[in-house]
Design an enzyme around this catalytic site. Structure first.
Site, short mmCIF file in Angstrom:
data_model
loop_
_atom_site.label_atom_id
_atom_site.label_comp_id
_atom_site.label_asym_id
_atom_site.label_seq_id
_atom_site.Cartn_x
_atom_site.Cartn_y
_atom_site.Cartn_z
N ASP A 172 -28.41 -2.12 54.01
CA ASP A 172 -28.80 -1.79 55.33
C ASP A 172 -30.04 -0.89 55.37
O ASP A 172 -30.12 -0.11 54.44
CB ASP A 172 -27.89 -1.04 56.17
CG ASP A 172 -28.37 -0.92 57.70
OD1 ASP A 172 -28.69 -1.65 58.29
OD2 ASP A 172 -28.33 0.25 57.94
N ASP A 197 -25.43 2.62 65.02
CA ASP A 197 -26.72 2.91 64.02
C ASP A 197 -27.34 4.28 64.06
O ASP A 197 -28.33 4.29 64.18
CB ASP A 197 -27.54 1.76 64.36
CG ASP A 197 -28.80 1.81 63.22
OD1 ASP A 197 -28.75 2.37 62.00
OD2 ASP A 197 -29.73 0.89 63.42
ZN LIG Z 1 -29.78 -1.37 59.94
#
Ligand SMILES: [Zn+2]
Length: 431
Positions: A152, A305
């Site tokens: 990520d 997030d």
């Molecule tokens: Zn991400």
């Protein structure tokens, strides 16, 4: 240790309960659910006029430790988590160094235990240093505590490497999580490509940059027969691709963030970086498709997030300022703002049941014998003041907005870690 959650409306979709019920937790586990429970020696948590749910799990958080502790630490990040109603978080591996070795993962777990707040589930890197070349040692990382794997922050550029990784990890139950952005199609973009970027003369990233990687990764998931999760979906086409993959038997889940559900790409008129994020805030067509995707069941989980940065970093020129902002302390209210008609049982599924199931971690229900992780929240409007965040990242596009819902108390393993606006680290943990 006994804790009694008293007088609240228990919403537990796994047990099919939506009713006034007390919940008794003893030695970290739920031991009784009933009306008017009254053990004499329990710590009472008053949940009157509030909703009691199995502890919320945020499956996409950046805790920045090790390596970027000026932005956040495990202690400040988990304080933000419990203040926002999250009993558990999964932390992404784009730390410095990356979470690509058992030693680093073990250290994260140790520091999370020492903080004594939310449970922390590390997400290991797919490739060494997230560089997209060598595979990380998945079995060792899983043994050290990793519940998923992801690069990520970026995506492995080389499809051959990702395919090899997926096949190598196919026997592990741990899901792969994709950050879907094609670095070449995205280029140096600072926002979404659309009418707003043209008007402002700014470089925009097309939705296509996301869509092609979603398509690629779903095809690799099918090829490797690997369970897969698509992080922070931001386009209507991504959702269509996920529906198509499911119709072909691919085991795929996905999440959406509060900011992609609330905002569109009209927030850059002042050329400030407050709303700069990856993937970028899209147009209203995509935003509306995401809301519909939550309501129709395409989207499995709500995830923040949470990506904290220093105020000075975000105050830089739009072209150089870092992407992302803090999300944990506004999420519960932001989701309610974006999804006003969402039934409470579905809200709890998206924040607790499903993320726990996708990650294969305990929780998601308050059935007898389940972990004593509880989120208590209420529909009480409040105004966001980022200066009061527990997170070191005091940047959010929600600053100053009034949100309709908020976390009232958070309980982890039977210990009250957030109540009456105060974060209360567990006393029984060893630092
Ligand atoms: Zn991400």
């Amino acid at each position: 240790m006994k804790t009694l959650v008293k007088g609240g409306r228990l919403v537990d979709p796994v047990q099919g309960i939506d009713a006034l019920r007390d919940v008794l937790i003893e030695n970290g586990f739920v031991t009784r659910i009933g009306e008017h429970l009254d053990p004499d020696d329990a710590r009472i948590v008053d949940a009157a006029h509030a909703i009691v749910a199995p502890g919320f799990v945020d499956m996409h958080v950046h805790l920045r430790e090790p390596g970027q502790t000026h932005k956040e630490t495990i202690a400040t990040g988990t304080a933000a988590a419990v203040a926002g109603g999250f009993a558990a978080v999964a932390c992404m591996p784009n730390t410095e160094p990356a979470l690509d070795s058992a030693a680093i993962v073990s250290e994260v777990v140790r520091r999370a235990d020492a903080a004594g707040l939310a449970r922390v589930y590390p997400v290991g890197a797919i490739t060494r240093a997230r560089a997209g070349r060598e595979l990380a040692p998945y079995h060792l990382l899983a043994d050290a505590g990793c519940v998923a794997f992801s690069d990520d922050g970026s995506t492995p550029r080389d499809a051959r490497v990702l395919r090899h990784a997926a096949r190598y990890a196919a026997d592990l139950p741990t899901v792969f999580i994709s950050h879907c952005e094609d670095p070449d199609l995205k280029g140096d973009a600072v926002m979404n490509e659309g009418a707003a970027s043209v008007r402002l003369g700014l470089d925009g990233a097309p939705g296509l940059a996301e869509d092609v990687i979603v398509a690629r990764d779903l095809l690799i998931a099918a090829d490797a027969e690997k369970a897969w999760h698509i992080a922070h979906v931001s386009t209507a086409t991504s959702l269509d691709l996920i529906r198509w993959a499911r119709s072909r038997g691919v085991q795929v889940t996905c999440e959406v963030t509060p900011h992609h559900l609330v905002f569109v790409d009209d927030r850059f008129d002042d050329y400030r970086a407050d709303s700069k994020v990856n993937p970028p805030l899209r147009g209203s067509h995509d935003r509306d498709a995401l809301r519909a995707g939550v309501l129709d069941g395409t989207i499995d989980a709500l995830a923040t997030d949470h990506a904290p940065h220093g105020l000075d970093e975000k105050a830089q020129l739009l072209s150089v300022a870092p992407v992302g902002f803090s999300g944990l302390e506004v999420a519960v209210g932001a989701y309610a703002l974006a999804l006003p008609g969402l039934p409470l049982a579905r809200f709890v599924e998206l924040l607790s049941v499903n993320p726990a199931r996708i990650l294969g971690v305990p929780g998601g229900t308050l059935g007898v014998g389940s972990p004593g992780d509880v989120t208590i929240f209420a529909d009480r409007p409040w105004t966001v003041d980022a200066r009061l965040f527990r997170s070191k990242g005091r940047n959010t596009p929600f600053d100053g907005m009034t949100l309709p819902r908020r976390a009232v108390a958070t309980i982890v393993e039977g210990a009250v870690v957030f109540e009456h606006g105060r974060v209360l680290p567990r006393e029984d943990v060893t630092a």
